[in-house]
Design a protein around this motif. Structure first.
Motif, PDB file in Angstrom:
ATOM      1  N   THR A 109      40.381  32.925  48.294  1.00  0.00           N
ATOM      2  CA  THR A 109      39.491  33.014  47.367  1.00  0.00           C
ATOM      3  C   THR A 109      38.716  31.780  47.341  1.00  0.00           C
ATOM      4  N   THR A 110      37.352  32.008  47.216  1.00  0.00           N
ATOM      5  CA  THR A 110      35.821  30.620  47.190  1.00  0.00           C
ATOM      6  C   THR A 110      36.494  29.539  46.562  1.00  0.00           C
ATOM      7  N   ASN A 111      37.589  29.533  45.538  1.00  0.00           N
ATOM      8  CA  ASN A 111      37.871  28.486  45.533  1.00  0.00           C
ATOM      9  C   ASN A 111      40.118  28.155  46.017  1.00  0.00           C
ATOM     10  N   ASP A 112      39.684  28.382  47.101  1.00  0.00           N
ATOM     11  CA  ASP A 112      40.506  27.573  47.780  1.00  0.00           C
ATOM     12  C   ASP A 112      42.132  28.181  48.002  1.00  0.00           C
ATOM     13  N   LYS A 113      42.282  29.649  47.634  1.00  0.00           N
ATOM     14  CA  LYS A 113      43.868  30.092  46.538  1.00  0.00           C
ATOM     15  C   LYS A 113      43.932  30.934  47.831  1.00  0.00           C
ATOM     16  N   ARG A 114      45.254  30.375  48.398  1.00  0.00           N
ATOM     17  CA  ARG A 114      45.433  31.817  49.928  1.00  0.00           C
ATOM     18  C   ARG A 114      46.222  32.600  48.941  1.00  0.00           C
ATOM     19  N   LEU A 115      45.432  33.811  49.373  1.00  0.00           N
ATOM     20  CA  LEU A 115      45.875  35.463  48.517  1.00  0.00           C
ATOM     21  C   LEU A 115      47.204  35.997  49.772  1.00  0.00           C
ATOM     22  N   GLY A 116      47.191  35.917  51.314  1.00  0.00           N
ATOM     23  CA  GLY A 116      47.323  36.810  51.753  1.00  0.00           C
ATOM     24  C   GLY A 116      46.913  37.461  53.438  1.00  0.00           C
ATOM     25  N   GLN A 117      47.500  37.885  53.625  1.00  0.00           N
ATOM     26  CA  GLN A 117      47.488  38.345  54.960  1.00  0.00           C
ATOM     27  C   GLN A 117      47.502  39.737  54.831  1.00  0.00           C
ATOM     28  N   ILE A 118      46.139  39.931  55.717  1.00  0.00           N
ATOM     29  CA  ILE A 118      45.222  41.590  56.008  1.00  0.00           C
ATOM     30  C   ILE A 118      46.351  42.150  56.841  1.00  0.00           C
ATOM     31  N   LYS A 119      46.730  43.348  55.998  1.00  0.00           N
ATOM     32  CA  LYS A 119      48.386  43.691  56.979  1.00  0.00           C
ATOM     33  C   LYS A 119      47.415  45.354  57.599  1.00  0.00           C
ATOM     34  N   GLU A 120      46.504  46.381  56.816  1.00  0.00           N
ATOM     35  CA  GLU A 120      45.845  47.237  56.910  1.00  0.00           C
ATOM     36  C   GLU A 120      44.473  47.026  56.544  1.00  0.00           C
ATOM     37  N   ILE A 121      43.730  48.206  57.121  1.00  0.00           N
ATOM     38  CA  ILE A 121      42.434  48.865  57.165  1.00  0.00           C
ATOM     39  C   ILE A 121      42.219  50.539  56.867  1.00  0.00           C
ATOM     40  N   LEU A 122      42.389  50.567  55.907  1.00  0.00           N
ATOM     41  CA  LEU A 122      41.603  51.621  55.140  1.00  0.00           C
ATOM     42  C   LEU A 122      40.005  52.297  55.188  1.00  0.00           C
ATOM     43  N   SER A 123      40.261  53.739  55.269  1.00  0.00           N
ATOM     44  CA  SER A 123      38.483  53.812  55.590  1.00  0.00           C
ATOM     45  C   SER A 123      38.902  55.189  54.952  1.00  0.00           C
ATOM     46  N   PRO A 124      38.272  55.191  53.212  1.00  0.00           N
ATOM     47  CA  PRO A 124      38.677  56.577  52.357  1.00  0.00           C
ATOM     48  C   PRO A 124      37.015  56.362  52.342  1.00  0.00           C
ATOM     49  N   GLY A 125      36.351  55.969  52.855  1.00  0.00           N
ATOM     50  CA  GLY A 125      34.775  56.247  52.503  1.00  0.00           C
ATOM     51  C   GLY A 125      34.154  55.659  52.595  1.00  0.00           C
ATOM     52  N   ALA A 126      33.286  55.451  51.723  1.00  0.00           N
ATOM     53  CA  ALA A 126      31.983  54.914  52.064  1.00  0.00           C
ATOM     54  C   ALA A 126      32.260  52.907  52.588  1.00  0.00           C
ATOM     55  N   ASN A 127      32.857  52.731  51.829  1.00  0.00           N
ATOM     56  CA  ASN A 127      33.146  51.644  53.031  1.00  0.00           C
ATOM     57  C   ASN A 127      34.914  51.057  53.091  1.00  0.00           C
ATOM     58  N   ASP A 128      35.190  50.111  54.221  1.00  0.00           N
ATOM     59  CA  ASP A 128      36.627  50.347  54.293  1.00  0.00           C
ATOM     60  C   ASP A 128      37.271  48.823  53.664  1.00  0.00           C
ATOM     61  N   VAL A 129      38.795  49.100  53.361  1.00  0.00           N
ATOM     62  CA  VAL A 129      39.191  48.356  52.324  1.00  0.00           C
ATOM     63  C   VAL A 129      40.211  47.567  53.577  1.00  0.00           C
ATOM     64  N   TRP A 130      40.028  46.387  53.521  1.00  0.00           N
ATOM     65  CA  TRP A 130      41.709  45.618  53.355  1.00  0.00           C
ATOM     66  C   TRP A 130      42.630  45.165  52.948  1.00  0.00           C
ATOM     67  N   VAL A 131      44.012  45.650  53.054  1.00  0.00           N
ATOM     68  CA  VAL A 131      45.320  46.186  52.775  1.00  0.00           C
ATOM     69  C   VAL A 131      45.923  44.274  52.439  1.00  0.00           C
ATOM     70  N   ILE A 132      45.983  43.386  51.533  1.00  0.00           N
ATOM     71  CA  ILE A 132      46.107  42.165  51.506  1.00  0.00           C
ATOM     72  C   ILE A 132      47.769  42.073  51.134  1.00  0.00           C
ATOM     73  N   LYS A 133      48.675  41.654  52.177  1.00  0.00           N
ATOM     74  CA  LYS A 133      50.310  41.593  52.035  1.00  0.00           C
ATOM     75  C   LYS A 133      50.277  40.843  51.656  1.00  0.00           C
ATOM     76  N   GLN A 134      50.692  40.078  50.021  1.00  0.00           N
ATOM     77  CA  GLN A 134      50.476  38.599  49.237  1.00  0.00           C
ATOM     78  C   GLN A 134      52.252  38.631  49.611  1.00  0.00           C
ATOM     79  N   GLU A 135      52.240  37.047  49.472  1.00  0.00           N
ATOM     80  CA  GLU A 135      54.484  36.442  49.465  1.00  0.00           C
ATOM     81  C   GLU A 135      54.896  37.014  48.797  1.00  0.00           C
ATOM     82  N   GLN A 136      54.576  37.443  47.809  1.00  0.00           N
ATOM     83  CA  GLN A 136      55.725  38.637  46.310  1.00  0.00           C
ATOM     84  C   GLN A 136      54.201  39.055  45.645  1.00  0.00           C
ATOM     85  N   GLY A 137      55.080  40.523  45.744  1.00  0.00           N
ATOM     86  CA  GLY A 137      53.975  41.047  44.024  1.00  0.00           C
ATOM     87  C   GLY A 137      53.151  42.298  45.383  1.00  0.00           C
TER      88      GLY A 137
END
Length: 170
Positions: A110-138
């Motif tokens: 995030t802009t305040n430097d919190k790590r969210l995870g790693q991008i594992k795939e990209i979906l293309s459902p329509g108007a714009n792509d959606v990046w799927v982020i795999k978190q450590e947990q959750g």
């Protein structure tokens, strides 16, 4: 010498009896399937060069026919195989455009430097792509690739910085 190749799709099934294959596209470039273009099907870890004879879109899938493969029996063995292109077939991109293989694997902060995870795939459902982020947990986090959210992409560092809008991370 190993030739660098990039995945552009997966053959998920055959279609009809005239040798068409149904492709789940993992490339954001439709011109990859233009008749006359060459692609490689990876069968038993070996690349087989194929020439695209015909292409059409049907129910959200790319249907492709390969030159010299005008029969279902010839393409049946390709079911489940990955389609690739060679590195020199990559095209130059505009500023703020990226290949899927450059984005997948990037760490997201995030802009305040919190790590969210790693991008594992990209979906293309329509108007714009959606990046799927795999978190450590959750659960995975879905991030729309829009300027309001994605603030910085540094391919060389493998880092993406986002500004989550309200409710995005809940």
């Amino acid at each position: 010498m190993d030739i660098k190749m990039f995945s552009i799709g997966k053959i998920v099934n055959t279609h009809g009896i005239k040798g068409e294959v149904k492709i789940l596209r993992i490339s954001d470039f439709e011109e990859r399937f233009t008749p006359g273009e060459s692609v490689y099907v990876i069968k038993d870890d070996k690349p087989i060069k194929l020439l695209i004879a015909a292409h059409r879109i049907h129910k959200g899938f790319d249907l492709v026919q390969f030159k010299g493969y005008g029969n279902i029996n010839l393409v049946e063995p390709f079911k489940g195989c990955v389609l690739k292109i060679r590195e020199e077939q990559l095209t130059d991109l505009n500023k703020d455009e990226y290949y899927y293989h450059e984005i997948i694997g990037c760490e997201v902060y995030t802009t305040n430097d919190k790590r969210l995870g790693q991008i594992k795939e990209i979906l293309s459902p329509g108007a714009n792509d959606v990046w799927v982020i795999k978190q450590e947990q959750g659960k995975d986090i879905l991030i729309p690739y829009i300027d309001d959210i994605v603030k910085e992409v540094d391919i060389n560092a493998g880092k993406v910085v986002i500004e989550p809008m309200e409710g995005l991370l809940d």
